[in-house]
Design a protein around this motif. Structure first.
Motif, PDB file in Angstrom:
ATOM      1  N   ALA A  72       0.834  -1.203   0.000  1.00 27.19           N
ATOM      2  CA  ALA A  72       0.000   0.000   0.000  1.00 27.19           C
ATOM      3  C   ALA A  72       0.872   1.256   0.000  1.00 27.19           C
ATOM      4  O   ALA A  72       0.583   2.226  -0.714  1.00 27.19           O
ATOM      5  CB  ALA A  72      -0.937  -0.004   1.200  1.00 27.19           C
ATOM      6  N   ALA A  73       1.945   1.229   0.780  1.00 27.44           N
ATOM      7  CA  ALA A  73       2.846   2.387   0.817  1.00 27.44           C
ATOM      8  C   ALA A  73       3.531   2.572  -0.538  1.00 27.44           C
ATOM      9  O   ALA A  73       3.656   3.701  -1.030  1.00 27.44           O
ATOM     10  CB  ALA A  73       3.887   2.201   1.920  1.00 27.44           C
ATOM     11  N   GLU A  74       3.973   1.457  -1.145  1.00 23.72           N
ATOM     12  CA  GLU A  74       4.615   1.552  -2.459  1.00 23.72           C
ATOM     13  C   GLU A  74       3.629   2.051  -3.518  1.00 23.72           C
ATOM     14  O   GLU A  74       3.983   2.837  -4.391  1.00 23.72           O
ATOM     15  CB  GLU A  74       5.189   0.193  -2.863  1.00 23.72           C
ATOM     16  N   ALA A  78       4.028   5.405  -5.752  1.00 20.00           N
ATOM     17  CA  ALA A  78       3.968   5.353  -7.220  1.00 20.00           C
ATOM     18  C   ALA A  78       2.885   6.292  -7.747  1.00 20.00           C
ATOM     19  O   ALA A  78       3.074   6.966  -8.765  1.00 20.00           O
ATOM     20  CB  ALA A  78       3.708   3.918  -7.677  1.00 20.00           C
ATOM     21  N   GLU A  79       1.762   6.357  -7.052  1.00 20.59           N
ATOM     22  CA  GLU A  79       0.673   7.249  -7.462  1.00 20.59           C
ATOM     23  C   GLU A  79       1.113   8.709  -7.371  1.00 20.59           C
ATOM     24  O   GLU A  79       0.841   9.513  -8.260  1.00 20.59           O
ATOM     25  CB  GLU A  79      -0.548   6.991  -6.579  1.00 20.59           C
ATOM     26  N   ARG A  80       1.807   9.069  -6.296  1.00 21.32           N
ATOM     27  CA  ARG A  80       2.320  10.448  -6.153  1.00 21.32           C
ATOM     28  C   ARG A  80       3.334  10.763  -7.245  1.00 21.32           C
ATOM     29  O   ARG A  80       3.326  11.853  -7.813  1.00 21.32           O
ATOM     30  CB  ARG A  80       2.946  10.647  -4.770  1.00 21.32           C
ATOM     31  N   GLU A  81       4.222   9.798  -7.534  1.00 15.18           N
ATOM     32  CA  GLU A  81       5.211  10.017  -8.598  1.00 15.18           C
ATOM     33  C   GLU A  81       4.520  10.192  -9.947  1.00 15.18           C
ATOM     34  O   GLU A  81       4.912  11.046 -10.746  1.00 15.18           O
ATOM     35  CB  GLU A  81       6.193   8.846  -8.657  1.00 15.18           C
ATOM     36  N   ARG A  82       3.499   9.397 -10.202  1.00 15.00           N
ATOM     37  CA  ARG A  82       2.777   9.496 -11.473  1.00 15.00           C
ATOM     38  C   ARG A  82       2.117  10.856 -11.608  1.00 15.00           C
ATOM     39  O   ARG A  82       2.136  11.474 -12.669  1.00 15.00           O
ATOM     40  CB  ARG A  82       1.717   8.393 -11.569  1.00 15.00           C
TER      41      ARG A  82
END
Length: 109
Positions: A72-74, A78-82
């Motif tokens: 969930a943290a990863e 990844a969502e924030r980076e996207r």
């Protein structure tokens, strides 16, 4: 602690049975008691095996929960980076405009 004591009692009862003759009520009671004690020991072993399995399941569940939290943290990272990656739309628009200019230049020739 209860298992070693019950085993000692069971062993003692078997030794007493060897001393008693086959007829008296004491011998019959001793014949019955080891069976009950053996059943109780078997029951106790099954309960201990179940307790061991439950403890192993608790450990496995905790491990799975940690893995889910990590995933969930990863995923969140990844969502924030996207979301932080700039859009490619302006680049597409610039390429389309350059192609249009190239077509216009070719038409004027």
């Amino acid at each position: 602690m209860a298992v070693p004591i019950s085993k000692k009692l069971h062993d003692w009862m078997l030794a007493q049975r060897d001393l008693a003759s086959n007829g008296p009520a004491t011998a019959k009671a001793l014949d019955y008691s080891p069976k009950c004690s053996a059943w109780e020991l078997a029951r106790q072993r099954r309960l201990e095996a179940l307790a061991t399995l439950l403890a192993e399941l608790d450990i496995a569940q905790a491990k799975l929960e940690r893995q889910c939290e990590t995933l969930a943290a990863e995923r969140s990272l990844a969502e924030r980076e996207r979301k932080s990656v700039p859009s490619e739309r302006p680049l597409h628009d610039a390429i389309a405009a350059a192609l249009q200019v190239a077509r216009d230049v070719d038409r004027t020739r």
